[in-house]
Design a protein around this motif. Structure first.
Motif, PDB file in Angstrom:
ATOM      1  N   ASN A   1     -29.601 -29.527   9.219  1.00  0.00           N
ATOM      2  CA  ASN A   1     -30.491 -28.953   8.201  1.00  0.00           C
ATOM      3  C   ASN A   1     -29.794 -27.994   7.243  1.00  0.00           C
ATOM      4  O   ASN A   1     -30.466 -27.267   6.493  1.00  0.00           O
ATOM      5  CB  ASN A   1     -31.695 -28.256   8.842  1.00  0.00           C
ATOM      6  CG  ASN A   1     -32.488 -29.180   9.731  1.00  0.00           C
ATOM      7  OD1 ASN A   1     -32.733 -30.338   9.382  1.00  0.00           O
ATOM      8  ND2 ASN A   1     -32.877 -28.701  10.902  1.00  0.00           N
ATOM      9  N   VAL A   2     -28.476 -27.965   7.250  1.00  0.00           N
ATOM     10  CA  VAL A   2     -27.734 -27.142   6.291  1.00  0.00           C
ATOM     11  C   VAL A   2     -27.797 -27.801   4.917  1.00  0.00           C
ATOM     12  O   VAL A   2     -27.851 -29.021   4.785  1.00  0.00           O
ATOM     13  CB  VAL A   2     -26.269 -26.981   6.746  1.00  0.00           C
ATOM     14  CG1 VAL A   2     -25.387 -26.423   5.625  1.00  0.00           C
ATOM     15  CG2 VAL A   2     -26.199 -26.080   7.972  1.00  0.00           C
ATOM     16  N   GLU A   3     -27.765 -26.981   3.874  1.00  0.00           N
ATOM     17  CA  GLU A   3     -27.613 -27.476   2.513  1.00  0.00           C
ATOM     18  C   GLU A   3     -26.456 -26.731   1.857  1.00  0.00           C
ATOM     19  O   GLU A   3     -26.438 -25.498   1.842  1.00  0.00           O
ATOM     20  CB  GLU A   3     -28.886 -27.278   1.702  1.00  0.00           C
ATOM     21  CG  GLU A   3     -28.774 -27.795   0.280  1.00  0.00           C
ATOM     22  CD  GLU A   3     -30.078 -27.695  -0.504  1.00  0.00           C
ATOM     23  OE1 GLU A   3     -30.020 -27.713  -1.751  1.00  0.00           O
ATOM     24  OE2 GLU A   3     -31.150 -27.589   0.132  1.00  0.00           O
ATOM     25  N   VAL A   4     -25.488 -27.494   1.329  1.00  0.00           N
ATOM     26  CA  VAL A   4     -24.326 -26.916   0.657  1.00  0.00           C
ATOM     27  C   VAL A   4     -24.420 -27.256  -0.825  1.00  0.00           C
ATOM     28  O   VAL A   4     -24.511 -28.427  -1.196  1.00  0.00           O
ATOM     29  CB  VAL A   4     -23.008 -27.456   1.246  1.00  0.00           C
ATOM     30  CG1 VAL A   4     -21.808 -26.831   0.531  1.00  0.00           C
ATOM     31  CG2 VAL A   4     -22.935 -27.176   2.744  1.00  0.00           C
ATOM     32  N   GLY A   5     -24.383 -26.236  -1.689  1.00  0.00           N
ATOM     33  CA  GLY A   5     -24.606 -26.419  -3.117  1.00  0.00           C
ATOM     34  C   GLY A   5     -23.454 -27.060  -3.862  1.00  0.00           C
ATOM     35  O   GLY A   5     -22.325 -27.157  -3.355  1.00  0.00           O
ATOM     36  N   ASP A   6     -23.722 -27.464  -5.100  1.00  0.00           N
ATOM     37  CA  ASP A   6     -22.754 -28.171  -5.940  1.00  0.00           C
ATOM     38  C   ASP A   6     -21.416 -27.447  -6.012  1.00  0.00           C
ATOM     39  O   ASP A   6     -21.353 -26.223  -6.198  1.00  0.00           O
ATOM     40  CB  ASP A   6     -23.280 -28.289  -7.377  1.00  0.00           C
ATOM     41  CG  ASP A   6     -24.565 -29.089  -7.483  1.00  0.00           C
ATOM     42  OD1 ASP A   6     -25.045 -29.603  -6.454  1.00  0.00           O
ATOM     43  OD2 ASP A   6     -25.102 -29.190  -8.603  1.00  0.00           O
ATOM     44  N   ASN A   7     -20.341 -28.233  -5.891  1.00  0.00           N
ATOM     45  CA  ASN A   7     -18.976 -27.769  -6.163  1.00  0.00           C
ATOM     46  C   ASN A   7     -18.521 -26.604  -5.291  1.00  0.00           C
ATOM     47  O   ASN A   7     -17.606 -25.858  -5.664  1.00  0.00           O
ATOM     48  CB  ASN A   7     -18.835 -27.381  -7.646  1.00  0.00           C
ATOM     49  CG  ASN A   7     -19.164 -28.529  -8.568  1.00  0.00           C
ATOM     50  OD1 ASN A   7     -18.714 -29.655  -8.368  1.00  0.00           O
ATOM     51  ND2 ASN A   7     -19.992 -28.275  -9.572  1.00  0.00           N
ATOM     52  N   THR A   8     -19.129 -26.447  -4.148  1.00  0.00           N
ATOM     53  CA  THR A   8     -18.663 -25.450  -3.186  1.00  0.00           C
ATOM     54  C   THR A   8     -17.487 -26.020  -2.398  1.00  0.00           C
ATOM     55  O   THR A   8     -17.459 -27.205  -2.072  1.00  0.00           O
ATOM     56  CB  THR A   8     -19.806 -25.030  -2.253  1.00  0.00           C
ATOM     57  OG1 THR A   8     -20.688 -24.152  -2.972  1.00  0.00           O
ATOM     58  CG2 THR A   8     -19.315 -24.319  -1.012  1.00  0.00           C
ATOM     59  N   VAL A   9     -16.512 -25.174  -2.088  1.00  0.00           N
ATOM     60  CA  VAL A   9     -15.334 -25.610  -1.336  1.00  0.00           C
ATOM     61  C   VAL A   9     -15.170 -24.730  -0.098  1.00  0.00           C
ATOM     62  O   VAL A   9     -15.449 -23.534  -0.122  1.00  0.00           O
ATOM     63  CB  VAL A   9     -14.052 -25.558  -2.196  1.00  0.00           C
ATOM     64  CG1 VAL A   9     -14.147 -26.556  -3.349  1.00  0.00           C
ATOM     65  CG2 VAL A   9     -13.795 -24.159  -2.739  1.00  0.00           C
ATOM     66  N   MET A  10     -14.715 -25.366   0.995  1.00  0.00           N
ATOM     67  CA  MET A  10     -14.527 -24.649   2.258  1.00  0.00           C
ATOM     68  C   MET A  10     -13.195 -25.045   2.880  1.00  0.00           C
ATOM     69  O   MET A  10     -12.859 -26.230   2.937  1.00  0.00           O
ATOM     70  CB  MET A  10     -15.645 -24.993   3.245  1.00  0.00           C
ATOM     71  CG  MET A  10     -17.031 -24.640   2.784  1.00  0.00           C
ATOM     72  SD  MET A  10     -18.263 -25.038   4.073  1.00  0.00           S
ATOM     73  CE  MET A  10     -19.780 -24.777   3.139  1.00  0.00           C
ATOM     74  N   ALA A  11     -12.458 -24.047   3.378  1.00  0.00           N
ATOM     75  CA  ALA A  11     -11.191 -24.296   4.041  1.00  0.00           C
ATOM     76  C   ALA A  11     -11.398 -24.558   5.539  1.00  0.00           C
ATOM     77  O   ALA A  11     -12.481 -24.353   6.081  1.00  0.00           O
ATOM     78  CB  ALA A  11     -10.242 -23.126   3.826  1.00  0.00           C
ATOM     79  N   ALA A  12     -10.343 -24.982   6.187  1.00  0.00           N
ATOM     80  CA  ALA A  12     -10.390 -25.488   7.556  1.00  0.00           C
ATOM     81  C   ALA A  12     -10.997 -24.503   8.550  1.00  0.00           C
ATOM     82  O   ALA A  12     -10.881 -23.290   8.415  1.00  0.00           O
ATOM     83  CB  ALA A  12      -8.987 -25.860   8.014  1.00  0.00           C
ATOM     84  N   GLN A  13     -11.660 -25.061   9.538  1.00  0.00           N
ATOM     85  CA  GLN A  13     -12.241 -24.361  10.693  1.00  0.00           C
ATOM     86  C   GLN A  13     -13.429 -23.481  10.332  1.00  0.00           C
ATOM     87  O   GLN A  13     -13.858 -22.650  11.124  1.00  0.00           O
ATOM     88  CB  GLN A  13     -11.163 -23.557  11.429  1.00  0.00           C
ATOM     89  CG  GLN A  13     -10.073 -24.440  12.009  1.00  0.00           C
ATOM     90  CD  GLN A  13      -9.056 -23.671  12.819  1.00  0.00           C
ATOM     91  OE1 GLN A  13      -9.218 -22.486  13.079  1.00  0.00           O
ATOM     92  NE2 GLN A  13      -8.006 -24.353  13.235  1.00  0.00           N
ATOM     93  N   THR A  14     -13.971 -23.680   9.165  1.00  0.00           N
ATOM     94  CA  THR A  14     -15.226 -23.006   8.833  1.00  0.00           C
ATOM     95  C   THR A  14     -16.355 -23.616   9.644  1.00  0.00           C
ATOM     96  O   THR A  14     -16.376 -24.827   9.889  1.00  0.00           O
ATOM     97  CB  THR A  14     -15.513 -23.145   7.324  1.00  0.00           C
ATOM     98  OG1 THR A  14     -14.575 -22.338   6.604  1.00  0.00           O
ATOM     99  CG2 THR A  14     -16.910 -22.706   6.972  1.00  0.00           C
TER     100      THR A  14
END
Length: 345
Positions: free
Chosen positions: A243-256
């Motif tokens: 049920n997570v929502e991640v918005g447009d053009n968001t970036v995440m690095a490893a192990q998040t």
């Protein structure tokens, strides 16, 4: 595949300085350049390497003026780094276009549909009523479940797993070992101390131009969808809960790790090992430094660091104090000792 300097310059609208017939078949770092490769110089601190590189062709900014003789052919462009990225795009597309047809053995359900110019590698599985768009590359040992929808121009690298009912947009890239649509972590505690599984019957939706790193997992929603909005880029080894929502053009690095039902805004940047608690909201344009921990809602347009995450300038001041704590403790103990001595006297 060989490319002449003149062809590369034409593609990039660049200006050639040197031998326009120089040919390259690969790329290299400027400090490790080899004959027959193309390198680039964008950062001035690496300029000394251009005078000794063995690369045959080097991309440079139009503002670059050499101080010594250079043996390589130069292609002058507006932005050498962006031009190099464009060439890598062209190289990857040319390499991918060589993959065509269906390898055997593999399984494609009779009710599944595929667009033109696709590729299905050996031991891949495509389930009932799956709908695959045009020019989709499905590499060996990929699993595409029942009722999955995949848009045009996608790449699913070896071993990627797409669970039933999930939706993948256009131009998405899913790397090896990624799992899209596995069950969320839902268990109800029972009176006898055991846990009863809460079945997850939603799906995961990836919009257009999303890239998912190797061994990253995106859980399905409990009853609705986990949604990864367009342009999101996720590194390797990331966990996105149900049920997570991640918005447009968001970036995440490893192990998040993002806990269930968190809502993340547009254009956010998360460093490695960031952790978000469940049911919280993060606004747009939020930057979280590596190992930040978030346990409450965050407003837009902030940069934070620490666990729990706080405004970055405050966090840096706190780190300075933390480093000095042993000396501060020593001084406090010495001061306490002096005060006690004065009281006795």
């Amino acid at each position: 595949m060989d490319f002449k300097a003149t062809d590369i310059a034409s593609f990039l609208n660049g200006e050639i300085v040197g031998d326009g017939d120089a040919k390259v078949s690969n790329v290299s770092k400027i400090e490790d350049g080899k004959p027959g490769t193309l390198a680039f110089l964008a950062n001035p601190k690496y300029e000394n390497y251009i005078y000794e590189t063995k690369a045959s062709v080097v991309l440079v900014n139009k503002s670059f003026t050499p101080k010594e003789e250079i043996s390589a052919t130069l292609i002058k462009v507006d932005d050498a780094y962006q031009a190099f990225a464009s060439l890598l795009d062209l190289y990857v597309q040319a390499k991918a276009s060589m993959k065509q047809g269906i390898e055997q053995p593999c399984y494609i359900a009779e009710s599944a549909t595929r667009g033109d110019d696709g590729y299905v590698g050996a031991f891949a599985y495509i389930g009932n009523n799956a709908k695959i768009g045009k020019n989709v590359k499905i590499y060996p040992q990929v699993h595409v479940g029942d009722n999955v929808k995949i848009g045009d121009d996608c790449i699913l690298y070896p071993g990627a797993k797409i669970y039933d009912d999930c939706v993948i947009g256009n131009r998405c890239i899913i790397h090896s070992g990624a799992v899209i649509g596995a069950d969320g972590f839902g268990f109800a505690p029972q009176a006898d101390g055991t846990y009863k599984k809460v079945h997850q019957i939603g799906n995961a939706v990836l919009e257009d131009d999303v890239e998912i790193g190797a061994n990253t997992t995106i859980d399905c929603g409990t009853m609705e969808s986990t949604i990864i909005r367009k342009g999101v880029k996720l590194d390797n080894l990331i966990q996105i809960a149900h049920n997570v929502e991640v918005g447009d053009n968001t970036v995440m690095a490893a192990q998040t790790g993002i806990s269930g039902s968190a809502k993340i805004g547009k254009n956010c940047m998360f460093g490695g090992q960031v952790g978000l608690g469940g049911h919280i909201t993060v606004g747009d344009n939020v930057t979280l430094g590596a190992q930040s921990g978030v346990v409450s809602n965050l407003k837009s347009n902030q940069t934070l660091l620490g666990s729990p995450a706080i405004e970055i300038k405050t966090a840096m001041r706190a780190y300075v104090l933390l480093k000095d704590l042993p000396e501060i403790r020593r001084d406090v103990l010495q001061l306490k000792k002096t005060i006690n001595t004065d009281k006795k006297n």
